[in-house]
Design a protein around this motif. Structure first.
Motif, PDB file in Angstrom:
ATOM      1  N   ASN A 169     -20.228  68.310   8.796  1.00  0.00           N
ATOM      2  CA  ASN A 169     -18.666  67.415   8.809  1.00  0.00           C
ATOM      3  C   ASN A 169     -17.709  67.801  10.073  1.00  0.00           C
TER       4      ASN A 169
ATOM      5  N   GLU B 253     -16.410  59.553   8.966  1.00  0.00           N
ATOM      6  CA  GLU B 253     -17.452  60.096   8.077  1.00  0.00           C
ATOM      7  C   GLU B 253     -17.438  61.397   7.602  1.00  0.00           C
TER       8      GLU B 253
ATOM      9  N   ARG C 173     -18.875  65.333  12.247  1.00  0.00           N
ATOM     10  CA  ARG C 173     -18.529  64.323  12.167  1.00  0.00           C
ATOM     11  C   ARG C 173     -17.343  64.404  12.242  1.00  0.00           C
TER      12      ARG C 173
ATOM     13  N   ILE D 294     -16.732  61.191  16.498  1.00  0.00           N
ATOM     14  CA  ILE D 294     -17.636  59.695  16.731  1.00  0.00           C
ATOM     15  C   ILE D 294     -17.907  60.171  18.064  1.00  0.00           C
TER      16      ILE D 294
END
Length: 452
Positions: free
Chosen positions: A219, A76, A222, A225
């Motif tokens: 972010n 991502e 992200r 994961i």
């Protein structure tokens, strides 16, 4: 030595003399040959006794095992991989919440710091605008009072000018002072009018920066994961040190607790696959559809053995497949590893090509015979009083190995299983001695798709 030769010669003479005498008698007294006339007792055929039984239709199909829940692992954010879980490799296992891999978070942390600094700056700007608006309102109040003073002075000078006490120049000076003060009041009004839009603009910009801060925080999150459920890794090629970009797929994981097998069923077979209920309307929810779904078995043959798992139809395609014009059924298999025994019974695994037997409609009082016993024109051969009888039957379903029919025969009739070339009604037949008296449905149990 001489005695042995004498006995041998004497024995030979006796045998030759006896043979010659017997031959002479046969020649003088010949016997007539007796001719045997063959009796036509009929062709020997294999038969089976017919008997009506309850029949559950079993539909066979083939498909490949796949996961019910499968997720592609996608990056991502962009960055370099600094950590990868030991379980995140081909065939590995991971738990819900485990970190599959982590991307270097430094850039994301710096982005968070920048957004927070921008928020602080905008908050300061908003505070400054609020204070300026307060100051403008105060200045406007003062300017209005000052305007009132100069206006009063102008009126007083105008009265004195009518009395010729002051000159016209002084009256003009008073007018100029009023105009200057009116201009000052208008300037402050303009500044005050712009204060509110400027403040709203700063507040809107602050909201944007707050959203960007949330994005920066996301972010940052992200960069790690995590597994959304207990999963097994189907494939991945990720390694520590790889640089990956946002949106890149780095692997696939699936839930091993439930697997499924999609199969295609011809329309002719699908009509026998679903339970018949007294429902008054077409089902419109998944719960309503469940009442029609039958049980199923999944078979996999290897190593000279046949392994099986229990399943159930859980989904039906919304329409016919455009390529095959067949229905798609999905058979779900919960606990695919339940029967696993090391060295004896394998687990059901993704990618296996399996046979599916679906337990469908049950009909009472029907005959089931081998497919080879049905002849063209839906005819069967029976043996009646030692002769061939040909009957036409009402076929309900023709399978690959068996045929189901209802009318055209009676319980106790003997069905001929043997092939009879050039069959003619009334030709003589006789059953083989080893024929069993059991009903034909016992001979059809080896058909494909049968559920034990």
């Amino acid at each position: 030595m001489k005695k042995r030769q004498k006995w041998f010669l004497l024995s030979a003479v006796v045998v030759l003399a006896g043979g010659g005498t017997l031959t002479a008698r046969l020649v003088r007294n010949p016997r007539e040959a007796v001719r045997a006339i063959p009796v036509d007792r009929g062709r020997i055929v294999r038969t089976i006794r017919l008997e009506k039984k309850e029949k559950t239709f079993l539909i066979s199909a083939y498909g490949t095992v796949r996961p019910r829940n499968e997720v592609k692992v996608v990056a991502e954010v962009s960055g370099r991989v600094i950590h990868r879980s030991d379980g995140f490799r081909n065939g590995g296992f991971v738990k819900k919440g485990d970190t599959l891999f982590e991307i270097n978070p430094v850039d994301s942390k710096l982005a968070v710091v920048r957004r927070r600094a921008e928020i602080a700056q905008f908050r300061a700007d908003i505070g400054k605008l609020v204070q300026e608006e307060i100051n403008y309102r105060a200045d406007l109040a003062i300017a209005r009072r000052h305007l009132g003073v100069v206006q009063g002075e102008l009126r007083r000078n105008q009265r004195l000018g009518k009395q010729n006490v002051i000159s016209a120049e002084k009256i003009d000076i008073s007018r100029q002072a009023v105009l200057r003060q009116e201009r000052e009041v208008q300037r402050i009004r303009n500044l005050l009018a712009l204060a509110a839009p400027n403040l709203d603009q700063k507040k809107a910009a602050l909201d944007v920066i707050r959203a960007r801060l949330e994005e920066a925080n996301l972010n940052l999150i992200r960069t790690r994961i995590v597994a959304p459920f207990d999963a097994r890794v189907r494939n991945t090629n990720l390694a520590v040190g790889n640089y990956i970009r946002e949106g890149n797929t780095v692997g696939t994981i699936y839930d091993p607790a439930v697997l499924e097998v999609p199969v295609s069923i011809p329309v002719e077979e699908a009509r026998w696959a679903f339970r018949r209920t007294g429902a008054a309307r077409f089902p419109k929810t998944q719960d309503e559809v469940q009442q029609y779904f039958p049980r199923a078995k999944i078979y996999w043959s290897r190593f000279g053995q046949r392994f099986e798992w229990a399943g159930r139809v859980t989904l039906v395609g919304a329409g016919l497949d455009e390529a095959t014009r067949a229905f798609t059924l999905v058979i779900e298999v919960p606990e695919p590893t339940k029967k696993w025994t090391p060295g004896y019974h394998p687990p059901l695994t993704v990618g296996m090509f399996v046979t599916v037997g679906i337990e469908g409609v049950t009909l009472p009082d029907v005959y089931t015979i081998p497919r080879s016993a049905l002849h063209p024109g839906d005819k069967i051969y029976l043996i009646q009083d030692g002769a061939l009888d040909i009957r036409t039957v009402q076929v309900i379903r023709k399978g690959q190995d068996e045929v189901v029919f209802r009318n055209g025969a009676r319980d106790g009739d003997r069905l001929i299983l043997s092939a009879i070339p050039a069959a003619v009604r009334g030709m003589k037949l006789r059953p083989a001695k080893e024929d069993a008296d059991g009903a034909v449905h016992k001979h059809a149990r080896g058909a494909k798709g049968v559920l034990p």
